[in-house]
Write a protein that holds these residues in place. Structure first.
Motif, PDB file in Angstrom:
ATOM      1  N   HIS A   1       1.087  -1.280   0.148  1.00 54.70           N
ATOM      2  CA  HIS A   1      -0.270   0.441  -0.621  1.00 54.70           C
ATOM      3  C   HIS A   1       0.950   1.162  -0.397  1.00 54.70           C
ATOM      4  O   HIS A   1       1.757   1.170   0.708  1.00 54.70           O
ATOM      5  CB  HIS A   1      -1.068  -0.090   0.838  1.00 54.70           C
ATOM      6  CG  HIS A   1      -1.502  -1.493   1.707  1.00 54.70           C
ATOM      7  ND1 HIS A   1      -3.109  -1.144   0.778  1.00 54.70           N
ATOM      8  CD2 HIS A   1      -1.696  -2.620   2.549  1.00 54.70           C
ATOM      9  CE1 HIS A   1      -3.744  -2.203   0.547  1.00 54.70           C
ATOM     10  NE2 HIS A   1      -2.471  -2.950   1.806  1.00 54.70           N
ATOM     11  N   ALA A   2       0.657   2.090  -1.080  1.00 51.92           N
ATOM     12  CA  ALA A   2       1.070   3.732  -0.015  1.00 51.92           C
ATOM     13  C   ALA A   2       0.870   4.190  -0.803  1.00 51.92           C
ATOM     14  O   ALA A   2      -0.975   4.365  -1.097  1.00 51.92           O
ATOM     15  CB  ALA A   2       1.785   3.628  -1.900  1.00 51.92           C
ATOM     16  N   THR A   3       0.174   5.355   0.304  1.00 53.76           N
ATOM     17  CA  THR A   3      -0.282   6.988   0.350  1.00 53.76           C
ATOM     18  C   THR A   3       0.974   8.008  -0.058  1.00 53.76           C
ATOM     19  O   THR A   3       1.806   8.071   0.490  1.00 53.76           O
ATOM     20  CB  THR A   3      -1.172   7.432   1.989  1.00 53.76           C
ATOM     21  OG1 THR A   3      -1.498   6.243   2.000  1.00 53.76           O
ATOM     22  CG2 THR A   3      -1.655   7.763   1.760  1.00 53.76           C
ATOM     23  N   GLY A   4       0.181   9.186  -0.853  1.00 53.16           N
ATOM     24  CA  GLY A   4       1.233   9.567  -0.966  1.00 53.16           C
ATOM     25  C   GLY A   4      -0.052  11.525  -1.047  1.00 53.16           C
ATOM     26  O   GLY A   4      -1.193  11.317  -1.843  1.00 53.16           O
ATOM     27  N   ALA A   5       0.920  12.441  -1.170  1.00 48.83           N
ATOM     28  CA  ALA A   5      -0.171  13.910  -1.694  1.00 48.83           C
ATOM     29  C   ALA A   5      -0.613  13.634  -3.060  1.00 48.83           C
ATOM     30  O   ALA A   5       0.684  13.665  -3.519  1.00 48.83           O
ATOM     31  CB  ALA A   5       0.755  14.957  -1.637  1.00 48.83           C
ATOM     32  N   LEU A   6      -1.255  13.894  -3.528  1.00 48.44           N
ATOM     33  CA  LEU A   6      -2.051  14.584  -5.010  1.00 48.44           C
ATOM     34  C   LEU A   6      -0.910  15.520  -5.128  1.00 48.44           C
ATOM     35  O   LEU A   6      -0.907  16.629  -5.154  1.00 48.44           O
ATOM     36  CB  LEU A   6      -3.274  14.641  -4.899  1.00 48.44           C
ATOM     37  CG  LEU A   6      -3.960  14.422  -6.376  1.00 48.44           C
ATOM     38  CD1 LEU A   6      -3.550  12.440  -6.524  1.00 48.44           C
ATOM     39  CD2 LEU A   6      -4.903  14.144  -6.411  1.00 48.44           C
ATOM     40  N   GLN A   7      -0.203  15.629  -6.664  1.00 41.79           N
ATOM     41  CA  GLN A   7       0.829  16.545  -6.703  1.00 41.79           C
ATOM     42  C   GLN A   7      -0.086  17.767  -8.600  1.00 41.79           C
ATOM     43  O   GLN A   7      -0.622  16.339  -8.716  1.00 41.79           O
ATOM     44  CB  GLN A   7       2.223  15.720  -6.836  1.00 41.79           C
ATOM     45  CG  GLN A   7       3.061  15.657  -5.989  1.00 41.79           C
ATOM     46  CD  GLN A   7       3.291  16.434  -4.758  1.00 41.79           C
ATOM     47  OE1 GLN A   7       4.090  17.217  -5.463  1.00 41.79           O
ATOM     48  NE2 GLN A   7       4.122  15.901  -3.674  1.00 41.79           N
ATOM     49  N   PRO A   8       0.148  18.884  -7.929  1.00 41.91           N
ATOM     50  CA  PRO A   8      -0.134  19.350  -8.909  1.00 41.91           C
ATOM     51  C   PRO A   8       0.659  18.866 -10.994  1.00 41.91           C
ATOM     52  O   PRO A   8       1.668  18.589 -10.529  1.00 41.91           O
ATOM     53  CB  PRO A   8       0.428  21.001  -9.204  1.00 41.91           C
ATOM     54  CG  PRO A   8       0.586  21.124  -7.827  1.00 41.91           C
ATOM     55  CD  PRO A   8       0.651  19.365  -7.473  1.00 41.91           C
ATOM     56  N   LEU A   9      -0.032  17.988 -11.557  1.00 46.44           N
ATOM     57  CA  LEU A   9      -0.161  18.056 -12.937  1.00 46.44           C
ATOM     58  C   LEU A   9       1.109  18.327 -13.667  1.00 46.44           C
ATOM     59  O   LEU A   9       0.942  19.595 -14.079  1.00 46.44           O
ATOM     60  CB  LEU A   9      -0.566  17.324 -13.750  1.00 46.44           C
ATOM     61  CG  LEU A   9      -2.153  16.561 -13.276  1.00 46.44           C
ATOM     62  CD1 LEU A   9      -3.120  15.861 -14.152  1.00 46.44           C
ATOM     63  CD2 LEU A   9      -1.321  14.631 -12.399  1.00 46.44           C
ATOM     64  N   PRO A  10       2.158  17.515 -13.393  1.00 45.36           N
ATOM     65  CA  PRO A  10       3.381  18.765 -14.787  1.00 45.36           C
ATOM     66  C   PRO A  10       2.423  18.684 -16.176  1.00 45.36           C
ATOM     67  O   PRO A  10       2.139  17.635 -16.762  1.00 45.36           O
ATOM     68  CB  PRO A  10       4.718  18.292 -15.222  1.00 45.36           C
ATOM     69  CG  PRO A  10       3.997  16.936 -14.539  1.00 45.36           C
ATOM     70  CD  PRO A  10       2.501  16.266 -13.653  1.00 45.36           C
ATOM     71  N   GLY A  11       1.933  20.192 -16.742  1.00 45.79           N
ATOM     72  CA  GLY A  11       2.187  20.170 -17.902  1.00 45.79           C
ATOM     73  C   GLY A  11       0.131  19.801 -18.052  1.00 45.79           C
ATOM     74  O   GLY A  11      -0.752  19.374 -16.779  1.00 45.79           O
TER      75      GLY A  11
END
Lengths: 315, 298
Positions: free
Chosen positions: A214-224
């Protein structure tokens, strides 16, 4: 016994292995060409030049039709051999009454079945194994670029699992034929059983062959302006993403994130703050262990079915 | 006397239906035995049990002194021609002979080859293209070329035309004469049996109604026609199998080993077919083994 089985089976065997030989010729020629295209495309060095997207899509446009057709054949051939070789093997003898001829010669039923099983069963396994070998070799440049061979629909069509499928489908056909005693219903049962087994394994068994990560991470703004790709930020290429959810700041799953056109967060690039992506996946390194696990599961079930056939035929 | 086939309380059940129940019989060696009975009497089931295609649900069966099962040595001693004489329609006549040679250690290829030649069968012909009579001959060739001690045939001529039927039975008789094999032949056509059998077993609803050598059976059964009689006034040694009465006349089908002394009877000889029909149509309520000598098993 081997002679009789071979005499009854040789035409069908010639058809399937003849078709495989033709296919092998086509795939060898096109596969060598595909390798040449791969070497010439510059994909191997695209990261240093920074032109991976156009180079990749240009390479992937080669043989796209053949690629799409080829994959499913690996999944279909075990079903075909199970239906047309496994199911009628005993059912046709029972249906046409020739079992009364075969079983009253000076050969025990066990030996009779062993002969049939050996010739036709091994031929089924060999056909699917060969096809998978061909397709796996042919597709390897594409799989290297795509890094998707662990995905559910491609995992089935490469490597050693088709050997397990072929053995299972054959044994299933055999048991169905012996229980139902009629060819056509046995064939239909084999098809249904094969599909049911595939669905069950893909959805419930394969994801849990080993405890998924399992992995959890903050949603990053998409490049482009690219589309959101689940797991792209949390996994490495080649990992198999089983499920992906987006949770909002309150911990509830959500499918859409609404951002007004004049929202202040756009300028500060903080609209996704608080959103998290939660992933369940199997890492790419488990690909071959999973191939072995799945193959051995199918082979074990096939063995049990064959054992059951030997028990049935004595009665 | 030795029995090639002996059943004691033999029964076979399919789910809830008994195809054969409490069948007790002994078939002597060195004979051509006709096994007759109406459809559904259990003839096929009995033969399948004898050749090990089925295993009994009750009782026991012994064939050539051993239990029939799928033991190859035992299978080699019994030849079997199944009903409708199944063959592999895609295989040629020659393929069938090779099949026999591969599957039977005692295969007599000379016998098989000469029989096929004698029958005028084309070895390259597919079995599916053979006529019913030719197919039956091929099946018989397969069964005898393994050189069995006992040959079991299940209604082999039922679907053949009269000429093919005669040729088949003629071939069978030649084999018997040449190799001295014991034969059990099931049929519901008595005329066929009359020609070849020297021993008869009548099976009705799993039970043996009558068993004996054909000559004895013919000698001990008579048709009596005379003035109307009360059956109770007959001598004890005369067993009535069937009786028909009009107002003035009685027609009795009787079995007796003693001479018929009563002068009021007109005694007529009976044929094997008469005997079979009389026993097969005997009232269901009549239990076998009640009268003297019924179901003789020597």
């Amino acid at each position: 016994m081997i002679w009789l089985t071979w005499r009854q089976f040789r035409t069908q065997a010639a058809v399937v292995f003849g078709a495989l030989a033709v296919l092998a010729l086509v795939l060898t020629v096109t596969g060598l060409h595909l390798r040449h295209l791969y070497d010439a495309s510059g994909i191997a060095t695209c990261t240093t030049r920074g032109d991976c997207d156009p180079v990749t899509s240009a390479f992937m446009s080669n043989y796209s039709l053949l690629r799409q057709l080829l994959g499913p054949t690996v999944l279909v051939l075990p079903a075909i051999t199970g239906i047309f070789w496994g199911a009628p093997l005993v059912a046709r003898e029972l249906e046409s009454g020739t079992y009364r001829l075969a079983w009253t010669q000076s050969v025990s039923r066990t030996r009779w079945l062993t002969g049939k099983l050996t010739v036709v069963g091994l031929a089924s396994i060999a056909a699917s194994g060969l096809l998978s070998l061909l397709v796996t070799w042919w597709s390897s440049p594409i799989d290297r670029v795509n890094a998707e061979r662990f995905k559910a629909d491609i995992f089935n069509e490469r490597g050693i699992t088709p050997i397990g499928y072929a053995a299972f489908a054959f044994a299933l056909g055999l048991v169905a034929g012996l229980l139902i005693r009629r060819t056509l219903p046995a064939m239909a049962t084999t098809l249904v059983g094969y599909i049911a087994a595939q669905v069950a394994v893909i959805n419930w068994i394969r994801p849990n062959l080993r405890a998924p990560l399992h992995a959890t991470g903050a949603l990053q703004p998409l490049p482009g302006a690219g589309a959101f790709k689940p797991g792209a930020q949390l996994t490495k290429p080649g990992d198999w993403i089983i499920s992906s959810h987006i949770l909002d700041a309150t911990g509830h799953a959500t499918n859409t994130i609404r951002i007004g056109p004049d929202a202040g967060c756009v300028t500060t690039r903080t609209c996704l703050a608080g959103y998290r992506e939660v992933l369940t996946y199997q890492p790419a390194g488990r690909y071959w262990p999973f191939q072995w696990y799945e193959t051995s599961i199918y082979l074990s079930v096939a063995l049990v079915l064959v054992g059951f056939t030997f028990w049935l035929i004595k009665r | 006397m030795t029995a090639v086939l002996q059943a004691r309380g033999l029964g076979k059940r399919y789910r809830r239906r008994w195809a054969l129940s409490e069948c007790t019989l002994a078939i002597p060696a060195g004979r051509v035995v006709g096994l007759v009975g109406p459809n559904g009497a259990g003839k096929t089931t009995l033969l399948h049990l004898a050749v090990g295609l089925l295993s009994p649900s009750a009782g026991a069966i012994e064939v050539l002194g051993g239990q029939p099962d799928s033991d190859p040595r035992h299978l080699g001693r019994v030849g079997f021609v199944a009903q409708e004489t199944p063959t592999y329609s895609a295989l040629t006549v020659a393929d069938h002979l090779r099949l026999g040679a591969h599957l039977n250690p005692g295969w007599d290829s000379q016998l098989a080859g000469s029989r096929i030649e004698q029958l005028g069968l084309d070895p390259a012909q597919r079995a599916g293209k053979l006529s019913g009579g030719q197919r039956a001959q091929l099946a018989l060739t397969l069964a005898i070329a393994k050189r069995p001690e006992l040959l079991l045939l299940d209604e082999p001529v039922a679907s053949l035309d009269p000429l093919a039927r005669r040729e088949f039975l003629q071939g069978l008789m030649e084999v018997v004469a040449e190799h001295g094999v014991s034969v059990v032949l099931s049929s519901h056509l008595v005329a066929d049996l009359e020609r070849v059998c020297d021993h008869l077993v009548i099976l009705v609803a799993s039970r043996v109604r009558l068993a004996g050598d054909v000559d004895d059976l013919l000698a001990s059964h008579h048709l009596l026609i005379g003035p109307r009689r009360d059956l109770a006034t007959l001598p004890d040694n005369q067993q009535v199998i069937s009786a028909r009465h009009t107002d003035r006349q009685s027609t009795l089908f009787i079995r007796t080993d003693a001479p018929i002394l009563d002068p009021s009877w007109t005694v007529e000889q009976v044929s094997l077919e008469d005997i079979v029909l009389a026993y097969m149509s005997q009232a269901a309520g009549t239990r076998p083994g009640r009268g003297p000598g019924l179901g003789v098993q020597r």
